[in-house]
Design an enzyme around this catalytic site. Structure first.
Site, PDB file in Angstrom:
ATOM      1  N   HIS A  49     -10.751 114.640  27.236  1.00 29.36           N
ATOM      2  CA  HIS A  49     -10.901 115.997  26.713  1.00 29.36           C
ATOM      3  C   HIS A  49      -9.545 116.580  26.324  1.00 29.36           C
ATOM      4  O   HIS A  49      -8.521 116.302  26.956  1.00 29.36           O
ATOM      5  CB  HIS A  49     -11.558 116.898  27.762  1.00 29.36           C
ATOM      6  CG  HIS A  49     -12.965 116.511  28.086  1.00 29.36           C
ATOM      7  ND1 HIS A  49     -14.023 116.799  27.248  1.00 29.36           N
ATOM      8  CD2 HIS A  49     -13.493 115.850  29.150  1.00 29.36           C
ATOM      9  CE1 HIS A  49     -15.148 116.345  27.789  1.00 29.36           C
ATOM     10  NE2 HIS A  49     -14.854 115.764  28.939  1.00 29.36           N
ATOM     11  N   VAL A 172     -14.778 103.999  55.408  1.00 30.02           N
ATOM     12  CA  VAL A 172     -14.166 104.783  56.478  1.00 30.02           C
ATOM     13  C   VAL A 172     -15.265 105.410  57.330  1.00 30.02           C
ATOM     14  O   VAL A 172     -16.137 106.123  56.819  1.00 30.02           O
ATOM     15  CB  VAL A 172     -13.242 105.874  55.904  1.00 30.02           C
ATOM     16  CG1 VAL A 172     -12.693 106.757  57.028  1.00 30.02           C
ATOM     17  CG2 VAL A 172     -12.101 105.242  55.110  1.00 30.02           C
ATOM     18  N   ILE A 335     -13.350 116.526  41.903  1.00 28.35           N
ATOM     19  CA  ILE A 335     -12.777 116.086  40.625  1.00 28.35           C
ATOM     20  C   ILE A 335     -13.912 115.707  39.676  1.00 28.35           C
ATOM     21  O   ILE A 335     -14.176 114.537  39.401  1.00 28.35           O
ATOM     22  CB  ILE A 335     -11.788 114.917  40.833  1.00 28.35           C
ATOM     23  CG1 ILE A 335     -10.798 115.248  41.947  1.00 28.35           C
ATOM     24  CG2 ILE A 335     -11.046 114.633  39.524  1.00 28.35           C
ATOM     25  CD1 ILE A 335      -9.915 116.448  41.696  1.00 28.35           C
ATOM     26  N   CYS A 400     -21.275  84.911  26.459  1.00 31.55           N
ATOM     27  CA  CYS A 400     -22.039  86.101  26.070  1.00 31.55           C
ATOM     28  C   CYS A 400     -22.074  86.171  24.551  1.00 31.55           C
ATOM     29  O   CYS A 400     -21.058  86.441  23.912  1.00 31.55           O
ATOM     30  CB  CYS A 400     -21.398  87.365  26.653  1.00 31.55           C
ATOM     31  SG  CYS A 400     -22.129  88.902  26.056  1.00 31.55           S
ATOM     32  N   CYS A 442     -26.778  85.855  29.128  1.00 26.78           N
ATOM     33  CA  CYS A 442     -25.563  85.312  29.747  1.00 26.78           C
ATOM     34  C   CYS A 442     -25.496  85.466  31.260  1.00 26.78           C
ATOM     35  O   CYS A 442     -24.699  84.780  31.908  1.00 26.78           O
ATOM     36  CB  CYS A 442     -24.317  85.940  29.116  1.00 26.78           C
ATOM     37  SG  CYS A 442     -24.117  87.704  29.451  1.00 26.78           S
TER      38      CYS A 442
END
Length: 480
Positions: A49, A172, A335, A400, A442
């Site tokens: 952005h 954790v 975030i 692929c 694939c």
């Protein structure tokens, strides 16, 4: 004893890890998943952005515009595909034209360069497939597109090359305060560290709440997408937005850095942090809204749909700060968008916090900023292809067919310093399985190559997350 332990190896954690690798520090990067960038980072709009949408004075406002301008050099150093295609925010009436004016002013305050408000005629001249119903648009020349998982993997590889220790599949479960700092206890091991950087994304609240009485809550917000075939990847030339709302920047239509077309997302707040399923209601919504932006939307060329979760907090801004009651514990939480765009600037911001806490942090003299990408066989000249096949004949075998990915590329992805261990990890590194058939052809061959190169049985190969085994055993041994 580590100097710094980063919890979470998404784009933010890996960006901070690479930045810390420039210093004489013993750094641990701890991730609960079996690969880096395997949650929010792998399922988003893949947009860099420009920075006009964030409110001036917020961390989003400060770090988006700054981070945006760091991508050219970063992607050159890391050999990651990145294109500044520019973005257009469309207005369909006079009120939305006023909104464009506000976005323009915000962008100027945030330090966004090369912003322009354009007439309808100019917009249609630039991109004829945009709807005739618009009144104008905000053009941000610095908007860009990137492969977020490739960027994150490259950051991790370069960080490890420069001395960072990475621990995958380590969830954790507890953190204890100690005189020396913190003891991080995972499902597999224990790590002692002076400082902690919490980049755990959707689970940053859980990590924070282990050490701080200032409790945090992360709200998962789901966004759904359609990905269309490369044959319609040039439907639009720019990242096309509509005017933003309280729920986000709205549904976009955009080319991807690999030549596909992407539409989405919607925005739905949830409770379940694992709800990555798509819904007919959500997919129908993004199609309906996207059709307002462009003249034609060939949905018959869709090759897949998917959903991603972003980490939202009630603060409506990034949380990047030392916990008040946990010295040396730095939260990098909430975030959401524009997190990817801000990642390079966020890493610098965190380093500054660490410098203020630790006081003495010395830069390395031998930091290597460069990371060599795996050769993309299909993009090489004929001479380069022949030379590569002479060195390694596996580059002459296509695995692929949709994306023309060779065995050599897949083997290289497996043996990198942050190597692929699953079918989808191979996909994220070299795009085997990203094409029209979505791995239908694939995938069995990729499983075979993974098993051979890792020295395990094919039944031990996972599709993606831990436990996602694909095969149970040879069919001939089961048939009576």
């Amino acid at each position: 004893m580590f100097d710094v332990a980063i919890i979470g190896a998404g784009v933010i954690g890996c960006s901070i890890a690479r930045e810390l690798s420039k210093y004489n520090l013993n750094v641990a990067l701890i991730e609960k998943e079996n690969d880096v960038g395997n949650v929010t980072t792998k399922a988003n709009s893949a947009i860099i952005h420009a920075g006009y949408d964030a409110k001036p004075g917020t961390l989003k406002g400060k770090l988006n515009a700054k981070g945006n301008l760091m991508f050219d050099e970063l992607c050159r150093e890391l050999e990651v595909p990145f294109k500044r295609v520019g973005s257009l925010v469309l207005a369909f009436d006079d009120d939305e034209m006023k909104t464009l004016g506000k976005l323009y002013e915000q962008g100027i305050q945030n330090g966004v360069p090369e912003l322009y408000i354009l007439s309808k005629e100019k917009v249609l001249e630039m991109d004829p497939n945009i709807s005739d119903n618009i009144k104008g648009a905000l053009y941000a020349k610095t908007g860009g597109i990137i492969g977020p998982w490739e960027f994150t993997i490259a950051l991790a590889e370069n960080a490890v090359e420069n001395g960072v220790n990475i621990f995958l599949s380590n969830e954790v479960v507890d953190i204890e305060k100690k005189d020396f700092g913190y003891r991080i206890i995972t499902n597999k091991d224990t790590y002692d560290t002076k400082y902690v950087v919490n980049c755990a994304g959707l689970y940053a609240d859980k990590i924070n709440n282990m050490v701080s009485n200032n409790k945090m809550e992360i709200i998962p917000r789901r966004g759904q997408y359609y990905l269309l075939d490369k044959t319609v990847g040039n439907l639009v030339k720019y990242v096309i937005f509509q005017c933003p709302s309280k729920l986000g920047k709205g549904v976009l239509v955009t080319p991807t850095v690999h030549g596909n077309l992407l539409i989405g997302p919607d925005a739905e707040d949830l409770i379940d942090k694992t709800a990555l399923n798509t819904t007919s209601e959500g997919l129908n919504f993004i199609v309906e809204v996207a059709r307002r932006s462009v003249k034609t939307l060939p949905l018959n060329m869709a090759i897949t749909n998917f959903a991603g979760l972003r980490a939202r907090t009630e603060r409506d801004d990034f949380i990047i700060e030392e916990a008040v009651d946990a010295k040396g514990f730095i939260n990098v939480a909430g975030i959401e968008s524009p997190g990817l765009s801000s990642a390079p600037a966020i890493s610098l911001y965190v380093i500054d916090i660490l410098k203020n806490i630790a006081k003495k942090i010395e830069k390395k003299e031998n930091f290597n900023p460069y990371r060599r990408a795996i050769p993309k066989f299909i993009e090489l000249s004929e001479d380069e292809k022949n030379e590569l096949v002479k060195k390694d004949k596996r580059f002459g075998k296509i695995i692929c067919r949709c994306e023309s990915i060779t065995e050599g590329e897949i083997v290289s992805a497996i043996h990198r310093n942050v190597g692929a261990r699953t079918v989808d990890a191979v996909k994220r590194r070299v795009r085997a399985g990203m094409g029209r058939c979505q791995g239908g052809f694939c995938s069995p061959r990729v499983i075979e190559i993974l098993a051979r190169e890792l020295g395990v049985e094919m039944t031990e190969i996972e599709k993606d997350h831990e436990g996602s085994y694909i095969l149970t055993g040879p069919t001939k041994s089961e048939v009576q």
